[in-house]
Design a protein around this motif. Sequence first.
Motif, PDB file in Angstrom:
ATOM      1  N   ILE A 258       0.865  -1.179   0.000  1.00 12.81           N
ATOM      2  CA  ILE A 258       0.000   0.000   0.000  1.00 12.81           C
ATOM      3  C   ILE A 258       0.902   1.230   0.000  1.00 12.81           C
ATOM      4  CG2 ILE A 258      -1.760   1.304   1.252  1.00 12.81           C
ATOM      5  CD1 ILE A 258      -2.647  -1.353   2.521  1.00 12.81           C
TER       6      ILE A 258
ATOM      7  N   LYS B  39      -6.209  -3.326  -2.838  1.00 11.68           N
ATOM      8  CA  LYS B  39      -6.334  -2.945  -4.247  1.00 11.68           C
ATOM      9  C   LYS B  39      -7.189  -1.681  -4.390  1.00 11.68           C
ATOM     10  CE  LYS B  39      -7.609  -4.735  -8.764  1.00 11.68           C
ATOM     11  NZ  LYS B  39      -8.142  -5.861  -9.527  1.00 11.68           N
TER      12      LYS B  39
ATOM     13  N   GLU C   5      -5.097   1.306  -3.353  1.00  5.25           N
ATOM     14  CA  GLU C   5      -4.143   1.655  -4.408  1.00  5.25           C
ATOM     15  C   GLU C   5      -4.836   2.381  -5.562  1.00  5.25           C
ATOM     16  OE1 GLU C   5      -0.737   1.433  -4.836  1.00  5.25           O
ATOM     17  OE2 GLU C   5      -0.755   0.998  -2.700  1.00  5.25           O
TER      18      GLU C   5
END
Length: 97
Positions: free
Chosen positions: A11, A33, A36
């Motif tokens: 991250i 995810k 990000e």
Amino acid sequence: MSEKLKIKLSIANRVYPLTIDISQEEGLRKAAKNIETMIKQFEQSYSVKDKQDVLAMCALQFASQAEQKTIDKEVKNEAVEEKLEAINSILDAHLST
């Protein structure tokens, strides 16, 4: 006893080693995810280069989404409760005749 799994999540260009229950893996990977993706969106949209600022904005975004879901759920629960009370009144009226 649940089995533990060691994973590493990246991250904001940092790697975080975690020991988790196997059942948590999918959720944690999806969350990382999503973070990000949001980081990239903030960096592109607002030209923010400081990762701490970007992470703070991500945290605010996720927290506000969670709070809004809580508020929406409370509103729905109130509506359902009102409908159930109305149905209960109709049933009471019908059964008392």
